[in-house]
Design a protein around this motif. Sequence first.
Motif, PDB file in Angstrom:
ATOM      1  N   ARG A 222     -28.468  87.454  88.099  1.00  0.00           N
ATOM      2  CA  ARG A 222     -29.175  88.684  88.692  1.00  0.00           C
ATOM      3  C   ARG A 222     -30.428  88.556  89.180  1.00  0.00           C
ATOM      4  NH1 ARG A 222     -29.917  94.171  88.395  1.00  0.00           N
ATOM      5  NH2 ARG A 222     -30.146  94.009  86.093  1.00  0.00           N
ATOM      6  N   ASP A 223     -31.350  88.363  88.241  1.00  0.00           N
ATOM      7  CA  ASP A 223     -32.752  88.355  88.741  1.00  0.00           C
ATOM      8  C   ASP A 223     -33.369  87.083  88.133  1.00  0.00           C
ATOM      9  OD1 ASP A 223     -32.933  88.951  86.127  1.00  0.00           O
ATOM     10  OD2 ASP A 223     -33.876  90.974  86.229  1.00  0.00           O
ATOM     11  N   LEU A 224     -32.829  86.160  87.359  1.00  0.00           N
ATOM     12  CA  LEU A 224     -33.264  84.883  86.792  1.00  0.00           C
ATOM     13  C   LEU A 224     -34.031  85.117  85.488  1.00  0.00           C
ATOM     14  CD1 LEU A 224     -33.801  83.012  90.098  1.00  0.00           C
ATOM     15  CD2 LEU A 224     -32.227  82.263  88.352  1.00  0.00           C
ATOM     16  N   THR A 225     -34.152  86.442  85.236  1.00  0.00           N
ATOM     17  CA  THR A 225     -34.981  86.845  83.864  1.00  0.00           C
ATOM     18  C   THR A 225     -34.391  86.026  82.730  1.00  0.00           C
ATOM     19  OG1 THR A 225     -35.471  88.772  84.821  1.00  0.00           O
ATOM     20  CG2 THR A 225     -35.945  88.578  82.643  1.00  0.00           C
ATOM     21  N   GLN A 226     -32.965  86.008  82.595  1.00  0.00           N
ATOM     22  CA  GLN A 226     -32.405  85.298  81.413  1.00  0.00           C
ATOM     23  C   GLN A 226     -32.445  83.848  81.440  1.00  0.00           C
ATOM     24  OE1 GLN A 226     -31.920  87.553  79.164  1.00  0.00           O
ATOM     25  NE2 GLN A 226     -32.240  89.192  80.832  1.00  0.00           N
ATOM     26  N   LEU A 227     -32.487  83.271  82.640  1.00  0.00           N
ATOM     27  CA  LEU A 227     -32.756  81.784  82.699  1.00  0.00           C
ATOM     28  C   LEU A 227     -33.870  81.629  82.020  1.00  0.00           C
ATOM     29  CD1 LEU A 227     -31.680  78.972  83.595  1.00  0.00           C
ATOM     30  CD2 LEU A 227     -32.723  79.414  85.677  1.00  0.00           C
ATOM     31  N   GLU A 228     -35.004  82.210  82.587  1.00  0.00           N
ATOM     32  CA  GLU A 228     -36.324  82.110  82.307  1.00  0.00           C
ATOM     33  C   GLU A 228     -36.494  82.114  80.748  1.00  0.00           C
ATOM     34  OE1 GLU A 228     -39.048  84.279  84.589  1.00  0.00           O
ATOM     35  OE2 GLU A 228     -40.808  83.009  84.031  1.00  0.00           O
ATOM     36  N   ARG A 229     -35.840  83.059  80.262  1.00  0.00           N
ATOM     37  CA  ARG A 229     -35.958  83.266  78.634  1.00  0.00           C
ATOM     38  C   ARG A 229     -35.474  82.064  78.024  1.00  0.00           C
ATOM     39  NH1 ARG A 229     -37.792  88.201  77.167  1.00  0.00           N
ATOM     40  NH2 ARG A 229     -37.068  87.779  74.998  1.00  0.00           N
ATOM     41  N   ILE A 230     -34.072  81.579  78.374  1.00  0.00           N
ATOM     42  CA  ILE A 230     -33.720  80.476  77.751  1.00  0.00           C
ATOM     43  C   ILE A 230     -34.620  79.231  77.721  1.00  0.00           C
ATOM     44  CG2 ILE A 230     -31.604  78.837  77.795  1.00  0.00           C
ATOM     45  CD1 ILE A 230     -29.892  81.031  78.768  1.00  0.00           C
ATOM     46  N   LEU A 231     -35.001  79.145  78.941  1.00  0.00           N
ATOM     47  CA  LEU A 231     -35.649  77.871  79.150  1.00  0.00           C
ATOM     48  C   LEU A 231     -37.087  78.055  78.311  1.00  0.00           C
ATOM     49  CD1 LEU A 231     -35.311  77.254  83.281  1.00  0.00           C
ATOM     50  CD2 LEU A 231     -34.092  76.335  81.171  1.00  0.00           C
ATOM     51  N   GLU A 232     -37.832  79.136  78.098  1.00  0.00           N
ATOM     52  CA  GLU A 232     -38.784  79.359  77.311  1.00  0.00           C
ATOM     53  C   GLU A 232     -38.598  79.617  75.810  1.00  0.00           C
ATOM     54  OE1 GLU A 232     -40.692  82.661  79.009  1.00  0.00           O
ATOM     55  OE2 GLU A 232     -41.471  81.516  80.841  1.00  0.00           O
ATOM     56  N   GLY A 233     -37.226  79.341  75.535  1.00  0.00           N
ATOM     57  CA  GLY A 233     -36.694  79.197  74.032  1.00  0.00           C
ATOM     58  C   GLY A 233     -36.900  80.672  73.151  1.00  0.00           C
ATOM     59  N   LYS A 234     -36.707  81.852  74.212  1.00  0.00           N
ATOM     60  CA  LYS A 234     -36.625  83.069  73.899  1.00  0.00           C
ATOM     61  C   LYS A 234     -35.144  83.750  73.504  1.00  0.00           C
ATOM     62  CE  LYS A 234     -41.120  84.228  76.189  1.00  0.00           C
ATOM     63  NZ  LYS A 234     -41.512  84.892  77.280  1.00  0.00           N
ATOM     64  N   THR A 235     -35.190  84.848  72.815  1.00  0.00           N
ATOM     65  CA  THR A 235     -33.992  85.648  72.950  1.00  0.00           C
ATOM     66  C   THR A 235     -33.515  86.114  74.356  1.00  0.00           C
ATOM     67  OG1 THR A 235     -35.077  87.726  72.514  1.00  0.00           O
ATOM     68  CG2 THR A 235     -34.352  86.563  70.545  1.00  0.00           C
ATOM     69  N   PHE A 236     -32.433  85.924  74.554  1.00  0.00           N
ATOM     70  CA  PHE A 236     -31.917  86.259  76.008  1.00  0.00           C
ATOM     71  C   PHE A 236     -30.763  87.127  75.721  1.00  0.00           C
ATOM     72  CE2 PHE A 236     -28.041  83.824  76.430  1.00  0.00           C
ATOM     73  CZ  PHE A 236     -28.217  82.802  75.233  1.00  0.00           C
ATOM     74  N   HIS A 237     -30.303  87.994  76.697  1.00  0.00           N
ATOM     75  CA  HIS A 237     -29.114  88.803  77.215  1.00  0.00           C
ATOM     76  C   HIS A 237     -28.031  87.780  77.851  1.00  0.00           C
ATOM     77  CE1 HIS A 237     -26.510  92.353  77.916  1.00  0.00           C
ATOM     78  NE2 HIS A 237     -26.112  91.597  79.084  1.00  0.00           N
ATOM     79  N   GLY A 238     -26.847  87.615  76.994  1.00  0.00           N
ATOM     80  CA  GLY A 238     -25.914  86.687  77.201  1.00  0.00           C
ATOM     81  C   GLY A 238     -25.088  86.212  76.267  1.00  0.00           C
ATOM     82  N   SER A 239     -24.404  85.023  76.549  1.00  0.00           N
ATOM     83  CA  SER A 239     -23.592  84.477  75.227  1.00  0.00           C
ATOM     84  C   SER A 239     -23.871  83.110  75.089  1.00  0.00           C
ATOM     85  CB  SER A 239     -22.110  84.710  75.435  1.00  0.00           C
ATOM     86  OG  SER A 239     -21.786  85.833  75.701  1.00  0.00           O
ATOM     87  N   ILE A 240     -23.705  82.443  73.749  1.00  0.00           N
ATOM     88  CA  ILE A 240     -23.414  80.930  73.599  1.00  0.00           C
ATOM     89  C   ILE A 240     -22.355  80.803  73.092  1.00  0.00           C
ATOM     90  CG2 ILE A 240     -24.643  79.061  72.295  1.00  0.00           C
ATOM     91  CD1 ILE A 240     -27.200  80.475  72.175  1.00  0.00           C
ATOM     92  N   ILE A 241     -21.640  79.804  73.705  1.00  0.00           N
ATOM     93  CA  ILE A 241     -20.199  79.280  73.191  1.00  0.00           C
ATOM     94  C   ILE A 241     -20.661  77.938  72.507  1.00  0.00           C
ATOM     95  CG2 ILE A 241     -17.688  78.620  73.704  1.00  0.00           C
ATOM     96  CD1 ILE A 241     -18.503  80.272  76.494  1.00  0.00           C
ATOM     97  N   SER A 242     -20.225  77.792  71.033  1.00  0.00           N
ATOM     98  CA  SER A 242     -20.683  76.617  70.413  1.00  0.00           C
ATOM     99  C   SER A 242     -19.800  76.531  69.081  1.00  0.00           C
ATOM    100  CB  SER A 242     -21.833  76.718  70.206  1.00  0.00           C
ATOM    101  OG  SER A 242     -22.467  75.839  68.970  1.00  0.00           O
ATOM    102  N   ASP A 243     -19.861  75.547  68.483  1.00  0.00           N
ATOM    103  CA  ASP A 243     -19.100  75.612  67.036  1.00  0.00           C
ATOM    104  C   ASP A 243     -19.791  75.555  66.119  1.00  0.00           C
ATOM    105  OD1 ASP A 243     -16.377  76.073  67.705  1.00  0.00           O
ATOM    106  OD2 ASP A 243     -15.760  74.063  67.381  1.00  0.00           O
ATOM    107  N   HIS A 244     -21.214  75.641  66.208  1.00  0.00           N
ATOM    108  CA  HIS A 244     -22.193  75.641  65.136  1.00  0.00           C
ATOM    109  C   HIS A 244     -23.132  76.663  65.130  1.00  0.00           C
ATOM    110  CE1 HIS A 244     -25.238  73.775  67.875  1.00  0.00           C
ATOM    111  NE2 HIS A 244     -24.339  73.396  68.176  1.00  0.00           N
TER     112      HIS A 244
END
Length: 227
Positions: A205-227
């Motif tokens: 929506r406003d690219l805030t979450q992408l920025e947070r991921i790219l800066e290694g910060k906590t973000f609103h969303g989900s991670i799908i992974s087995d570890h």
Amino acid sequence: MAEKIVMSLGGSVISGNPVNIPYIEKFSRQVSKLEASGIGIVVGGGKIARDYILPLRKKGVTEFVLDMLGIEITRVNALLVASIMGIKGSSIPGDVETAAVMLERDGLAVMGGTEPGHTTDAVAMLLAERVSSRIMINISNVDGVYDRDPSKNKDAKLLERLDYDTAMKLSLVPKGGAGPNVFLDPVSITIARRSGIDVYVISGRDLTQLERILEGKTFHGSIISDH
Ligand code: UTP
């Protein structure tokens, strides 16, 4: 060496009426700040694709043709994004191998869909697999993975972390077909699981979450992974 990153940019966040040029410019600025050895962007079809697909399905047009139509729209959107990101020329890679070679050579590749039977999320996952990227970021109008359909259940809970099997169960919808709108199609999850690719699901929506991921910060969303 910095790693490679692949993103699936949902058509819903860039296209529509009008086309959201300021958004694509902001996306482009964020991506250009990234310290990655290569970036792959796979652009979706969004509302425009669905506007073509849904009425034609009612006319009895085959799912194959509807998928081909969707692919054409994703390629138009990819050319839009590529042009704003400074890629010269009008040629959008038509397959994952060509995009991978471009990504490895130029550090940036922008593409749309490839073949019928899956979505651009699956294309992004294959590109991630081909270039050995450990993460795929899925940017769309869905802000994460929920334990049930949030449009039908007001108690639906966002899952911050989930494994591939859970993602697969939640992704399987009763009827597939061209133009679905789930967080990821089952083909994408199968590819992510076989190669252990971590999948980030965020709202664009406003690219805030992408920025947070790219800066290694906590973000609103989900991670799908087995570890
Ligand atoms: P997407 O469904 O990938 O676009 O492609 P989208 O809706 O913008 O993606 P998200 O969900 O927001 O991330 C549009 C349609 O084009 C066809 C499918 O019918 C798909 O639903 N398509 C796309 C293919 O058949 N093959 C492809 O490789 C890509």
